[in-house]
Design a protein around this motif. Structure first.
Motif, short mmCIF file in Angstrom:
data_model
loop_
_atom_site.label_atom_id
_atom_site.label_comp_id
_atom_site.label_asym_id
_atom_site.label_seq_id
_atom_site.Cartn_x
_atom_site.Cartn_y
_atom_site.Cartn_z
N ILE A 118 9.09 3.36 -16.49
CA ILE A 118 8.30 2.32 -17.14
C ILE A 118 6.95 2.88 -17.57
O ILE A 118 6.47 2.61 -18.69
N ALA A 119 6.34 3.68 -16.70
CA ALA A 119 5.02 4.26 -17.00
C ALA A 119 5.08 5.13 -18.26
O ALA A 119 4.24 5.00 -19.16
N LEU A 136 10.49 -2.29 -7.22
CA LEU A 136 11.29 -1.32 -7.97
C LEU A 136 11.22 0.05 -7.31
O LEU A 136 10.24 0.40 -6.65
N LYS A 137 12.27 0.82 -7.52
CA LYS A 137 12.25 2.20 -7.04
C LYS A 137 11.17 2.99 -7.77
O LYS A 137 10.88 2.73 -8.94
N GLN A 138 10.60 3.98 -7.09
CA GLN A 138 9.55 4.79 -7.70
C GLN A 138 10.06 5.46 -8.98
O GLN A 138 9.32 5.57 -9.97
N LEU A 146 0.49 -3.73 -10.49
CA LEU A 146 1.29 -2.89 -9.61
C LEU A 146 0.85 -3.20 -8.18
O LEU A 146 0.02 -2.53 -7.60
N LYS A 147 1.43 -4.26 -7.64
CA LYS A 147 0.98 -4.79 -6.36
C LYS A 147 1.47 -3.92 -5.20
O LYS A 147 2.48 -3.21 -5.33
N HIS A 202 3.55 2.22 -4.79
CA HIS A 202 3.87 2.99 -5.99
C HIS A 202 2.67 3.82 -6.45
O HIS A 202 1.51 3.41 -6.28
N VAL A 203 2.97 4.96 -7.04
CA VAL A 203 1.93 5.79 -7.66
C VAL A 203 2.37 6.15 -9.07
O VAL A 203 3.57 6.30 -9.34
N LEU A 204 1.41 6.25 -9.98
CA LEU A 204 1.74 6.63 -11.35
C LEU A 204 1.62 8.14 -11.53
O LEU A 204 0.73 8.77 -10.94
#
Length: 487
Positions: free
Chosen positions: A300-301, A292-294, A315-316, A327-329
């Motif tokens: 979602i987060a 998914l795009k960031q 979150l692989k 990805h980063v949250l």
């Protein structure tokens, strides 16, 4: 090599090098081995290296039940990280996989008896490697196909290949599709690989290639169960020797082994789940390939943390050959979530879905995840992106009645916002709709358990298949000309 192993019927499984293909096929291999067969599992050497690094497999034959499971890998030209073929596109890789893979597999199959193993009685391939049946046929070895998607999707591809029903085209891109034994499907509910001008059209072409060779296998095995897809299984069984043998992870629940098909090491998360109340956790995973795009990950987060529910999120890291940044949250999400949220790179999904604290599953709707959630009695929040995920989402929500829909796939090119995500999660976790989909999910779980129990539909089909293998193995022993690979 023990005399016990020498006397066993030998089945050779060949999987396309993808996590979603390896997992169900290896489960089938475990079941066959535990039932008294020698099973060799094979995929590309490149993926075999990843499985070894993840600690998923053993270098020596592993006793399972009354049989053995071993691994042997074939060459696809990607034997090390520096190989230039690692950057090939799918269009370029598939011909290479066939040309190099078929030569390597032919050599491996011929050498089994030279290496003091029983001759191979049956070779089983899956949809992305249709040439496996051709290699087996060349050696006079019986073959079977292990279909890694639903029977409904099998029917869709068959009717597209046959040209008997109109499908979306460049002139009619939004055409609805009506296939016998299936509900009416909108254009964005059929596998996206079949849509005109789809960027991944080559994948659909590879799958359709399987239908050119489907006169060769004596059996088509599907990881589904008759009670789940009864109408389409009955209809397609009139044209093909279909045997529903799933849900395979349920068959394997009592087989004690650390062997798995994982290409990533799983992170510890079960203790965290143990600390959460029953029915309080949202499990989130989009499988092994979906990226998914960031911007969407951020939404979602925030949707998860704003919902107020605890969540376990896989979150692989992105697939290296496909590019993409990790990805980063957002820091704000991490702070707000605190102990309510746990993020891992990979999880033991079967264990997670059977954990009492898990109440719903936000999923990309790959078939493995779909059948695991159905058979575990866990409702879904459907977030499909492409391929058969679109069809699976349709069935999970509208046919099986076990979930709610968040997305209609990457084709709609829409950012799903945090409030929509939050509201959908609340509907799936609390209130009358949550009660309804939980009830349906529990009914499906009970049906799955009956299918794999002694005398159940899938249990009978697996016994039929094993009996056929034993008969063919005796034929090899009595007449070596039946299996030229023994010479």
């Amino acid at each position: 090599m023990t005399s016990t192993m020498d006397s066993l019927p030998h089945v050779f499984l060949v999987s396309f090098p993808g996590q979603g293909h390896i997992n169900p096929m290896l489960r089938f291999g475990k079941k066959l081995a535990a039932s008294g067969l020698l099973v060799t599992f094979s995929t590309t050497a490149y993926l075999g290296r990843d499985m070894k690094k993840a600690g998923s497999i053993s270098d020596t034959p592993t006793p399972l039940g009354h049989g053995f499971l071993r691994f042997e890998f074939f060459d696809d030209g990607r034997t090390n990280e520096s190989a230039p073929s690692t950057s090939l596109s799918f269009d370029q890789y598939m011909p290479q996989l066939q040309s190099l893979g078929s030569i390597s597999l032919l050599h491996i199959l011929k050498n089994q008896t030279k290496e003091n193993r029983p001759a191979v009685s049956c070779v089983i391939g899956n949809p992305f490697v249709p040439w496996v049946c051709d290699v087996a046929d060349q050696l006079g070895i019986a073959s079977a196909v292990f279909w890694v998607q639903s029977c409904a999707v099998f029917s869709i591809y068959y009717h597209h290949f046959n040209g008997s029903i109109p499908f979306p085209s460049e002139t009619q891109p939004n055409l609805d599709v009506q296939i016998p034994s299936l509900p009416l499907l909108k254009h964005d509910e059929i596998p996206s690989f079949l849509l005109p001008n789809n960027s991944l059209h080559a994948i659909g072409k590879a799958i359709l290639g399987q239908f050119l060779s489907l006169s060769k296998p004596f059996c088509i095995l599907i990881d589904t169960f008759e009670e789940l897809e009864s109408e389409v299984v009955d209809f397609m069984s009139k044209n093909f020797p279909i045997k529903a043998v799933g849900p395979l992870f349920k068959h394997c629940s009592e087989i004690k082994t650390r062997i798995s098909g994982d290409c990533l090491r799983t992170d510890e998360c079960m203790e965290w789940l143990d600390s959460k109340p029953k029915g309080s956790v949202v499990y989130v995973s989009f499988g092994s390939v979906v990226y998914l795009k960031q911007e969407q990950v951020d939404e979602i987060a925030y949707g998860l943390v704003n919902s107020g529910f605890s969540f376990l999120w896989v979150l692989k890291p992105p697939v290296s050959s496909l590019g993409g940044k990790r990805h980063v949250l957002p820091n704000e999400v991490k702070e707000k979530a605190g102990e309510r949220g746990k993020v891992v790179q990979w999880s033991p999904q079967e264990q997670v879905l059977s954990h009492p604290s898990v109440a719903c599953f936000m999923t990309h709707c790959g078939w493995n995840s779909s059948v695991e959630s159905i058979s575990s009695g866990v409702p879904v929040v459907a977030f499909p992106q492409w391929g058969d995920q679109l069809t699976n989402a349709k069935f999970l929500v509208d046919v099986f009645g076990v979930g709610l829909r968040l997305s209609r796939g990457a084709g709609e090119d829409r950012l799903i916002k945090r409030d929509e995500i939050k509201n959908c999660l609340k509907e799936a976790m609390e209130g009358p709709k949550a009660v309804e989909i939980r009830k349906k999910a529990l009914e499906r779980k009970i049906a799955a358990e009956k299918a794999v129990a002694e005398g159940g539909s899938s249990n009978r089909n697996i016994k039929y298949f094993i009996d056929e293998i034993r008969k063919r193995s005796l034929g090899c022993c009595r007449n070596l000309q039946v299996c030229p690979s023994t010479t």
